[in-house]
Design a protein around this motif. Sequence first.
Motif, PDB file in Angstrom:
ATOM      1  N   LEU A   1       0.803  -1.222   0.000  1.00 24.35           N
ATOM      2  CA  LEU A   1       0.000   0.000   0.000  1.00 24.35           C
ATOM      3  C   LEU A   1       0.839   1.277   0.000  1.00 24.35           C
ATOM      4  O   LEU A   1       0.311   2.364  -0.273  1.00 24.35           O
ATOM      5  N   LYS A   2       2.115   1.169   0.374  1.00 20.73           N
ATOM      6  CA  LYS A   2       3.062   2.289   0.327  1.00 20.73           C
ATOM      7  C   LYS A   2       2.563   3.549   1.070  1.00 20.73           C
ATOM      8  O   LYS A   2       2.488   4.643   0.495  1.00 20.73           O
ATOM      9  N   PRO A   3       2.226   3.435   2.341  1.00 22.01           N
ATOM     10  CA  PRO A   3       1.747   4.600   3.094  1.00 22.01           C
ATOM     11  C   PRO A   3       2.799   5.691   3.249  1.00 22.01           C
ATOM     12  O   PRO A   3       2.453   6.866   3.449  1.00 22.01           O
ATOM     13  N   PHE A   4       4.060   5.352   3.116  1.00 17.94           N
ATOM     14  CA  PHE A   4       5.145   6.330   3.255  1.00 17.94           C
ATOM     15  C   PHE A   4       5.153   7.349   2.127  1.00 17.94           C
ATOM     16  O   PHE A   4       5.818   8.374   2.211  1.00 17.94           O
ATOM     17  N   GLN A   5       4.394   7.089   1.067  1.00 18.93           N
ATOM     18  CA  GLN A   5       4.341   8.011  -0.065  1.00 18.93           C
ATOM     19  C   GLN A   5       3.231   9.060   0.076  1.00 18.93           C
ATOM     20  O   GLN A   5       3.134   9.969  -0.750  1.00 18.93           O
TER      21      GLN A   5
ATOM     22  N   HIS B   1      -5.102   3.129  -3.840  1.00 21.01           N
ATOM     23  CA  HIS B   1      -4.430   1.983  -4.440  1.00 21.01           C
ATOM     24  C   HIS B   1      -5.117   1.599  -5.755  1.00 21.01           C
ATOM     25  O   HIS B   1      -6.344   1.486  -5.824  1.00 21.01           O
ATOM     26  N   PRO B   2      -4.349   1.381  -6.823  1.00 15.88           N
ATOM     27  CA  PRO B   2      -4.953   1.149  -8.141  1.00 15.88           C
ATOM     28  C   PRO B   2      -5.663  -0.184  -8.308  1.00 15.88           C
ATOM     29  O   PRO B   2      -6.431  -0.358  -9.263  1.00 15.88           O
ATOM     30  N   GLU B   3      -5.440  -1.123  -7.396  1.00 17.16           N
ATOM     31  CA  GLU B   3      -6.083  -2.429  -7.521  1.00 17.16           C
ATOM     32  C   GLU B   3      -7.169  -2.641  -6.463  1.00 17.16           C
ATOM     33  O   GLU B   3      -8.328  -2.886  -6.799  1.00 17.16           O
ATOM     34  N   VAL B   4      -6.798  -2.563  -5.197  1.00 23.01           N
ATOM     35  CA  VAL B   4      -7.756  -2.850  -4.130  1.00 23.01           C
ATOM     36  C   VAL B   4      -8.318  -1.584  -3.491  1.00 23.01           C
ATOM     37  O   VAL B   4      -9.116  -1.670  -2.559  1.00 23.01           O
ATOM     38  N   GLY B   5      -7.941  -0.423  -3.973  1.00 24.38           N
ATOM     39  CA  GLY B   5      -8.367   0.830  -3.375  1.00 24.38           C
ATOM     40  C   GLY B   5      -9.860   1.072  -3.463  1.00 24.38           C
ATOM     41  O   GLY B   5     -10.556   0.507  -4.315  1.00 24.38           O
ATOM     42  N   ASN B   6     -10.354   1.928  -2.590  1.00 25.27           N
ATOM     43  CA  ASN B   6     -11.784   2.240  -2.582  1.00 25.27           C
ATOM     44  C   ASN B   6     -12.255   2.810  -3.914  1.00 25.27           C
ATOM     45  O   ASN B   6     -13.310   2.429  -4.427  1.00 25.27           O
ATOM     46  N   ASN B   7     -11.491   3.755  -4.481  1.00 20.38           N
ATOM     47  CA  ASN B   7     -11.894   4.330  -5.763  1.00 20.38           C
ATOM     48  C   ASN B   7     -11.894   3.288  -6.871  1.00 20.38           C
ATOM     49  O   ASN B   7     -12.814   3.226  -7.690  1.00 20.38           O
TER      50      ASN B   7
ATOM     51  N   ALA C   1      -9.005  11.599  -5.729  1.00 25.01           N
ATOM     52  CA  ALA C   1     -10.125  11.644  -6.659  1.00 25.01           C
ATOM     53  C   ALA C   1      -9.612  11.274  -8.050  1.00 25.01           C
ATOM     54  O   ALA C   1      -8.470  11.564  -8.398  1.00 25.01           O
ATOM     55  N   VAL C   2     -10.466  10.604  -8.814  1.00 26.13           N
ATOM     56  CA  VAL C   2     -10.059  10.140 -10.139  1.00 26.13           C
ATOM     57  C   VAL C   2     -11.071  10.565 -11.199  1.00 26.13           C
ATOM     58  O   VAL C   2     -12.224  10.901 -10.892  1.00 26.13           O
ATOM     59  N   LYS C   3     -10.628  10.542 -12.445  1.00 28.78           N
ATOM     60  CA  LYS C   3     -11.477  10.892 -13.588  1.00 28.78           C
ATOM     61  C   LYS C   3     -11.572   9.682 -14.502  1.00 28.78           C
ATOM     62  O   LYS C   3     -10.597   8.954 -14.693  1.00 28.78           O
TER      63      LYS C   3
ATOM     64  N   PHE D   1     -24.545  15.644  -9.721  1.00 26.22           N
ATOM     65  CA  PHE D   1     -23.878  15.268  -8.475  1.00 26.22           C
ATOM     66  C   PHE D   1     -24.600  14.111  -7.812  1.00 26.22           C
ATOM     67  O   PHE D   1     -25.828  14.091  -7.719  1.00 26.22           O
ATOM     68  N   PHE D   2     -23.815  13.151  -7.317  1.00 22.67           N
ATOM     69  CA  PHE D   2     -24.344  11.983  -6.621  1.00 22.67           C
ATOM     70  C   PHE D   2     -23.592  11.807  -5.300  1.00 22.67           C
ATOM     71  O   PHE D   2     -22.357  11.805  -5.278  1.00 22.67           O
ATOM     72  N   ALA D   3     -24.341  11.658  -4.213  1.00 19.45           N
ATOM     73  CA  ALA D   3     -23.755  11.316  -2.909  1.00 19.45           C
ATOM     74  C   ALA D   3     -24.355   9.971  -2.492  1.00 19.45           C
ATOM     75  O   ALA D   3     -25.551   9.880  -2.229  1.00 19.45           O
ATOM     76  N   ALA D   4     -23.519   8.950  -2.462  1.00 17.37           N
ATOM     77  CA  ALA D   4     -24.017   7.588  -2.255  1.00 17.37           C
ATOM     78  C   ALA D   4     -23.711   7.035  -0.872  1.00 17.37           C
ATOM     79  O   ALA D   4     -23.932   5.848  -0.617  1.00 17.37           O
ATOM     80  N   GLY D   5     -23.195   7.886   0.037  1.00 23.66           N
ATOM     81  CA  GLY D   5     -22.924   7.436   1.398  1.00 23.66           C
ATOM     82  C   GLY D   5     -21.446   7.179   1.639  1.00 23.66           C
ATOM     83  O   GLY D   5     -20.790   6.507   0.841  1.00 23.66           O
ATOM     84  N   HIS D   6     -20.929   7.732   2.726  1.00 23.97           N
ATOM     85  CA  HIS D   6     -19.508   7.542   3.056  1.00 23.97           C
ATOM     86  C   HIS D   6     -19.210   6.050   3.254  1.00 23.97           C
ATOM     87  O   HIS D   6     -18.292   5.504   2.640  1.00 23.97           O
ATOM     88  N   HIS D   7     -19.998   5.414   4.078  1.00 29.22           N
ATOM     89  CA  HIS D   7     -19.777   3.992   4.351  1.00 29.22           C
ATOM     90  C   HIS D   7     -20.021   3.141   3.106  1.00 29.22           C
ATOM     91  O   HIS D   7     -19.208   2.268   2.775  1.00 29.22           O
ATOM     92  N   ALA D   8     -21.121   3.396   2.414  1.00 34.24           N
ATOM     93  CA  ALA D   8     -21.485   2.555   1.272  1.00 34.24           C
ATOM     94  C   ALA D   8     -20.451   2.607   0.157  1.00 34.24           C
ATOM     95  O   ALA D   8     -20.199   1.604  -0.508  1.00 34.24           O
ATOM     96  N   THR D   9     -19.833   3.772  -0.047  1.00 33.15           N
ATOM     97  CA  THR D   9     -18.834   3.874  -1.116  1.00 33.15           C
ATOM     98  C   THR D   9     -17.478   3.319  -0.693  1.00 33.15           C
ATOM     99  O   THR D   9     -16.613   3.098  -1.543  1.00 33.15           O
ATOM    100  N   GLU D  10     -17.298   3.075   0.613  1.00 35.31           N
ATOM    101  CA  GLU D  10     -15.989   2.606   1.082  1.00 35.31           C
ATOM    102  C   GLU D  10     -16.030   1.198   1.673  1.00 35.31           C
ATOM    103  O   GLU D  10     -15.125   0.788   2.392  1.00 35.31           O
ATOM    104  N   ARG D  11     -17.058   0.437   1.346  1.00 37.07           N
ATOM    105  CA  ARG D  11     -17.118  -0.956   1.783  1.00 37.07           C
ATOM    106  C   ARG D  11     -16.085  -1.837   1.084  1.00 37.07           C
ATOM    107  O   ARG D  11     -15.660  -2.857   1.614  1.00 37.07           O
ATOM    108  N   TYR D  12     -15.700  -1.441  -0.106  1.00 39.85           N
ATOM    109  CA  TYR D  12     -15.099  -2.407  -1.021  1.00 39.85           C
ATOM    110  C   TYR D  12     -13.578  -2.478  -0.974  1.00 39.85           C
ATOM    111  O   TYR D  12     -12.996  -3.481  -1.358  1.00 39.85           O
ATOM    112  N   GLY D  13     -12.917  -1.433  -0.478  1.00 40.31           N
ATOM    113  CA  GLY D  13     -11.473  -1.462  -0.400  1.00 40.31           C
ATOM    114  C   GLY D  13     -10.955  -2.450   0.639  1.00 40.31           C
ATOM    115  O   GLY D  13     -10.118  -3.309   0.340  1.00 40.31           O
ATOM    116  N   ALA D  14     -11.451  -2.330   1.875  1.00 38.04           N
ATOM    117  CA  ALA D  14     -11.008  -3.242   2.937  1.00 38.04           C
ATOM    118  C   ALA D  14     -11.364  -4.688   2.600  1.00 38.04           C
ATOM    119  O   ALA D  14     -10.587  -5.613   2.878  1.00 38.04           O
TER     120      ALA D  14
END
Length: 251
Positions: free
Chosen positions: A14-18, A103-109, A133-135, A214-227
């Motif tokens: 995950l390279k947190p030092f970066q 993270h490009p593979e397992v990251g939330n985005n 944030a990504v495009k 604009f769409f707001a889908a929930g802080h928790h709901a959008t971040e279930r998938y990374g962990a």
Amino acid sequence: MQRKKLVNHLNEFLKPFQIKDYCPNGLQVEGKTEIRKVITGVTASQALIDAAIEKQADAILVHHGYFWKGEDQTVTGMKKRRLQALLAHDINLLAYHLPLDVHPEVGNNAQLGKLLGLTTERPLEPWNSNSVAVKGKLSEPMSATDFAALIEQKLGRKPLLNQSGDHLIRTIAWCTGGGQSFIDLAASQGIDAYLTGEASEQTIHSSNEQQIHFFAAGHHATERYGAKALGEYLATQFDLDVEFVDIDNPV
């Protein structure tokens, strides 16, 4: 496996030092030296700790851990109870905040984009390779209402939709969690829509005045998938029993 080996692997992966963050990333609370059972989740809440105790876990791996910048440093009340439970049962707590977002593979985005069928093209901040944030773009143009229906189908909750105009969505930017402040940067790049977890009062004005859906889908709901994805990755790499526990949160 040995705790040290697991922590070293996660830090290399995950390279947190970066990344400059608002909390310590990695091992936050030390527990057993040997780890066999890992519980993953979004936030190290008391409910998740209780679930880990019940399942006799050796470690908890989350996106939202403890010791945030600016918080009260005293170990009292809720913080005391959480830490006491972890220490009493010798459970390790590992947390990765921004490193797990980007993270490009397992990251939330990356995981949210994959779930919704979005193609990631570049960071929304092109000067920042660690932009949270990504495009990207949709595989096929879609109306704002149809995209909202897709979000509801995939995430199991109806998003807040602020439809600005009747243009179809071809390009989209997104940031899981509390990323509403990026809407202005997305609008300045002529992007059709912006998706995040939360909304602020001014977000709707930005959406209306800059003609960006604009769409707001929930802080928790959008971040279930990374962990969850990170835990699944670890299970393929090591002899670990990994289980994702979703403690639902309507926010």
